[in-house]
Design a protein around this motif. Structure first.
Motif, PDB file in Angstrom:
ATOM      1  N   SER A   1      57.232  10.988   5.454  1.00 42.93           N
ATOM      2  CA  SER A   1      57.842  10.203   6.525  1.00 42.93           C
ATOM      3  C   SER A   1      59.177  10.840   6.923  1.00 42.93           C
ATOM      4  CB  SER A   1      58.051   8.766   6.064  1.00 42.93           C
ATOM      5  OG  SER A   1      59.082   8.696   5.106  1.00 42.93           O
ATOM      6  N   GLU A   2      59.666  10.459   8.075  1.00 45.38           N
ATOM      7  CA  GLU A   2      60.975  10.951   8.532  1.00 45.38           C
ATOM      8  C   GLU A   2      62.084  10.556   7.562  1.00 45.38           C
ATOM      9  OE1 GLU A   2      61.847  12.892  11.231  1.00 45.38           O
ATOM     10  OE2 GLU A   2      59.700  13.160  11.554  1.00 45.38           O
ATOM     11  N   LYS A   3      61.966   9.362   6.997  1.00 43.77           N
ATOM     12  CA  LYS A   3      62.957   8.881   6.038  1.00 43.77           C
ATOM     13  C   LYS A   3      62.983   9.788   4.808  1.00 43.77           C
ATOM     14  CE  LYS A   3      63.961   4.667   3.399  1.00 43.77           C
ATOM     15  NZ  LYS A   3      63.562   3.277   3.171  1.00 43.77           N
ATOM     16  N   CYS A   4      61.821  10.141   4.266  1.00 39.51           N
ATOM     17  CA  CYS A   4      61.743  11.018   3.090  1.00 39.51           C
ATOM     18  C   CYS A   4      62.259  12.413   3.405  1.00 39.51           C
ATOM     19  CB  CYS A   4      60.309  11.094   2.575  1.00 39.51           C
ATOM     20  SG  CYS A   4      59.726   9.585   1.770  1.00 39.51           S
ATOM     21  N   ILE A   5      61.960  12.904   4.596  1.00 43.69           N
ATOM     22  CA  ILE A   5      62.425  14.242   4.981  1.00 43.69           C
ATOM     23  C   ILE A   5      63.944  14.258   5.108  1.00 43.69           C
ATOM     24  CG2 ILE A   5      62.438  15.929   6.867  1.00 43.69           C
ATOM     25  CD1 ILE A   5      59.418  15.336   7.188  1.00 43.69           C
ATOM     26  N   ALA A   6      64.517  13.229   5.727  1.00 43.58           N
ATOM     27  CA  ALA A   6      65.980  13.148   5.841  1.00 43.58           C
ATOM     28  C   ALA A   6      66.620  13.094   4.462  1.00 43.58           C
ATOM     29  CB  ALA A   6      66.384  11.924   6.667  1.00 43.58           C
ATOM     30  N   LEU A   7      66.016  12.356   3.553  1.00 49.05           N
ATOM     31  CA  LEU A   7      66.529  12.259   2.192  1.00 49.05           C
ATOM     32  C   LEU A   7      66.413  13.608   1.471  1.00 49.05           C
ATOM     33  CD1 LEU A   7      67.830  10.302   0.231  1.00 49.05           C
ATOM     34  CD2 LEU A   7      65.537   9.595  -0.484  1.00 49.05           C
ATOM     35  N   ALA A   8      65.324  14.329   1.687  1.00 43.04           N
ATOM     36  CA  ALA A   8      65.148  15.648   1.074  1.00 43.04           C
ATOM     37  C   ALA A   8      66.194  16.637   1.589  1.00 43.04           C
ATOM     38  CB  ALA A   8      63.737  16.171   1.353  1.00 43.04           C
ATOM     39  N   VAL A   9      66.445  16.640   2.893  1.00 44.21           N
ATOM     40  CA  VAL A   9      67.479  17.523   3.461  1.00 44.21           C
ATOM     41  C   VAL A   9      68.832  17.180   2.853  1.00 44.21           C
ATOM     42  CG1 VAL A   9      68.727  18.123   5.578  1.00 44.21           C
ATOM     43  CG2 VAL A   9      66.231  17.987   5.611  1.00 44.21           C
ATOM     44  N   LEU A  10      69.128  15.890   2.722  1.00 46.63           N
ATOM     45  CA  LEU A  10      70.395  15.455   2.129  1.00 46.63           C
ATOM     46  C   LEU A  10      70.493  15.903   0.668  1.00 46.63           C
ATOM     47  CD1 LEU A  10      73.026  13.780   2.405  1.00 46.63           C
ATOM     48  CD2 LEU A  10      71.698  11.821   1.590  1.00 46.63           C
ATOM     49  N   ARG A  11      69.424  15.712  -0.116  1.00 47.02           N
ATOM     50  CA  ARG A  11      69.442  16.118  -1.522  1.00 47.02           C
ATOM     51  C   ARG A  11      69.679  17.626  -1.659  1.00 47.02           C
ATOM     52  NH1 ARG A  11      70.023  11.482  -2.505  1.00 47.02           N
ATOM     53  NH2 ARG A  11      68.607  10.094  -3.582  1.00 47.02           N
ATOM     54  N   LEU A  12      69.017  18.411  -0.832  1.00 47.88           N
ATOM     55  CA  LEU A  12      69.203  19.866  -0.896  1.00 47.88           C
ATOM     56  C   LEU A  12      70.627  20.254  -0.530  1.00 47.88           C
ATOM     57  CD1 LEU A  12      65.825  20.994   0.663  1.00 47.88           C
ATOM     58  CD2 LEU A  12      66.596  21.442  -1.680  1.00 47.88           C
ATOM     59  N   LEU A  13      71.157  19.621   0.468  1.00 46.41           N
ATOM     60  CA  LEU A  13      72.525  19.918   0.895  1.00 46.41           C
ATOM     61  C   LEU A  13      73.535  19.536  -0.184  1.00 46.41           C
ATOM     62  CD1 LEU A  13      74.222  20.962   3.268  1.00 46.41           C
ATOM     63  CD2 LEU A  13      74.281  18.635   4.142  1.00 46.41           C
ATOM     64  N   GLU A  14      73.393  18.342  -0.725  1.00 45.77           N
ATOM     65  CA  GLU A  14      74.348  17.860  -1.729  1.00 45.77           C
ATOM     66  C   GLU A  14      74.209  18.559  -3.081  1.00 45.77           C
ATOM     67  OE1 GLU A  14      75.477  13.288  -0.759  1.00 45.77           O
ATOM     68  OE2 GLU A  14      73.534  13.600  -1.719  1.00 45.77           O
ATOM     69  N   ASN A  15      72.993  18.686  -3.564  1.00 44.44           N
ATOM     70  CA  ASN A  15      72.776  19.178  -4.919  1.00 44.44           C
ATOM     71  C   ASN A  15      72.656  20.697  -5.024  1.00 44.44           C
ATOM     72  OD1 ASN A  15      72.733  16.491  -5.697  1.00 44.44           O
ATOM     73  ND2 ASN A  15      70.518  16.356  -5.622  1.00 44.44           N
ATOM     74  N   GLU A  16      72.056  21.318  -4.021  1.00 46.21           N
ATOM     75  CA  GLU A  16      71.796  22.754  -4.094  1.00 46.21           C
ATOM     76  C   GLU A  16      72.633  23.572  -3.114  1.00 46.21           C
ATOM     77  OE1 GLU A  16      69.951  23.777  -6.551  1.00 46.21           O
ATOM     78  OE2 GLU A  16      69.398  21.727  -7.088  1.00 46.21           O
ATOM     79  N   LYS A  17      73.359  22.882  -2.229  1.00 46.62           N
ATOM     80  CA  LYS A  17      74.174  23.550  -1.198  1.00 46.62           C
ATOM     81  C   LYS A  17      73.322  24.467  -0.313  1.00 46.62           C
ATOM     82  CE  LYS A  17      77.680  21.644  -3.240  1.00 46.62           C
ATOM     83  NZ  LYS A  17      77.319  20.303  -3.585  1.00 46.62           N
ATOM     84  N   ILE A  18      72.107  23.961   0.002  1.00 47.53           N
ATOM     85  CA  ILE A  18      71.150  24.686   0.828  1.00 47.53           C
ATOM     86  C   ILE A  18      70.901  23.878   2.090  1.00 47.53           C
ATOM     87  CG2 ILE A  18      68.758  25.486   1.004  1.00 47.53           C
ATOM     88  CD1 ILE A  18      68.769  25.853  -2.030  1.00 47.53           C
ATOM     89  N   VAL A  19      70.923  24.535   3.237  1.00 49.91           N
ATOM     90  CA  VAL A  19      70.611  23.883   4.503  1.00 49.91           C
ATOM     91  C   VAL A  19      69.228  24.339   4.950  1.00 49.91           C
ATOM     92  CG1 VAL A  19      71.252  23.607   6.926  1.00 49.91           C
ATOM     93  CG2 VAL A  19      73.039  23.772   5.189  1.00 49.91           C
ATOM     94  N   VAL A  20      68.328  23.377   5.118  1.00 49.04           N
ATOM     95  CA  VAL A  20      66.995  23.675   5.641  1.00 49.04           C
ATOM     96  C   VAL A  20      66.671  22.673   6.738  1.00 49.04           C
ATOM     97  CG1 VAL A  20      66.137  24.670   3.485  1.00 49.04           C
ATOM     98  CG2 VAL A  20      65.777  22.260   3.943  1.00 49.04           C
ATOM     99  N   GLU A  21      65.791  23.078   7.624  1.00 48.22           N
ATOM    100  CA  GLU A  21      65.358  22.147   8.663  1.00 48.22           C
ATOM    101  C   GLU A  21      64.332  21.189   8.062  1.00 48.22           C
ATOM    102  OE1 GLU A  21      62.130  24.641  11.123  1.00 48.22           O
ATOM    103  OE2 GLU A  21      64.129  25.517  11.088  1.00 48.22           O
ATOM    104  N   GLY A  22      64.014  20.143   8.819  1.00 45.60           N
ATOM    105  CA  GLY A  22      63.120  19.106   8.311  1.00 45.60           C
ATOM    106  C   GLY A  22      61.785  19.632   7.829  1.00 45.60           C
ATOM    107  N   GLY A  23      61.155  20.501   8.598  1.00 43.80           N
ATOM    108  CA  GLY A  23      59.864  21.061   8.194  1.00 43.80           C
ATOM    109  C   GLY A  23      59.961  21.855   6.907  1.00 43.80           C
ATOM    110  N   GLY A  24      61.094  22.505   6.695  1.00 46.41           N
ATOM    111  CA  GLY A  24      61.294  23.288   5.481  1.00 46.41           C
ATOM    112  C   GLY A  24      61.533  22.436   4.259  1.00 46.41           C
ATOM    113  N   ALA A  25      61.890  21.176   4.453  1.00 46.68           N
ATOM    114  CA  ALA A  25      62.135  20.269   3.338  1.00 46.68           C
ATOM    115  C   ALA A  25      60.965  19.333   3.084  1.00 46.68           C
ATOM    116  CB  ALA A  25      63.397  19.446   3.611  1.00 46.68           C
ATOM    117  N   ALA A  26      59.882  19.463   3.852  1.00 46.64           N
ATOM    118  CA  ALA A  26      58.741  18.549   3.748  1.00 46.64           C
ATOM    119  C   ALA A  26      58.108  18.570   2.362  1.00 46.64           C
ATOM    120  CB  ALA A  26      57.708  18.861   4.819  1.00 46.64           C
TER     121      ALA A  26
END
Length: 154
Positions: A1-26
């Protein structure tokens, strides 16, 4: 879902300092709690998740971060009914401050209410530390006599 993808992007940014687009975080989104691959047979296993696509506009990234914070219940909105007398909103904001909630936005409505003329409805958007912090804030507001409608869908 869009909600899960937004949360995945946030987790990657906060925890791993990685920026990915939504499709890349699916792939990660599918594994997060509540995702379609959040299954008992996947727990405790080493899983490789390819991450790709850093082609995300900064304004879109800002919106995705906000949606991720909302999905994580660290950004919440609620409506509270307060006295329309001097100090009514100030008392509400004092309770928010005492509970450690950071006010991001606040708006009060007078004209379209169907309640007593000495009351006003206040829409608050606050930053919290998570679900438990939100539960404590709701309890404090209820204990202090504020009828609250919490995190209603837009």
């Amino acid at each position: 879902s869009e909600k899960c993808i937004a949360l995945a992007v946030l987790r990657l940014l906060e925890n791993e300092k990685i920026v990915v687009e939504g499709g890349g975080a699916a792939g990660l989104a599918a594994l997060l709690p509540g995702g379609p691959l959040d299954r008992p047979d996947m727990k405790g296993k080493n899983i490789i998740v390819p991450l790709c696509g850093g082609n995300i506009d900064t304004t879109v990234l800002g919106r995705v971060i906000e949606r991720g914070l909302a999905a994580d219940e660290r950004l919440v909105h609620f409506y509270a009914t307060v006295s329309d007398r001097p100090g009514g909103i100030a008392r509400l904001t004092q309770h928010l401050a005492e509970e450690g909630a950071s006010i991001k936005d606040i708006y009060h409505e007078r004209a379209w209410l169907h309640s007593s003329v000495d009351q006003v409805q206040v829409r608050c958007v606050v930053e919290l530390q998570g679900k438990e912090h939100g539960r404590k804030l709701r309890e404090t507001l209820a204990r202090n006599g504020y009828p609250v409608k919490w995190n209603l869908e837009q």
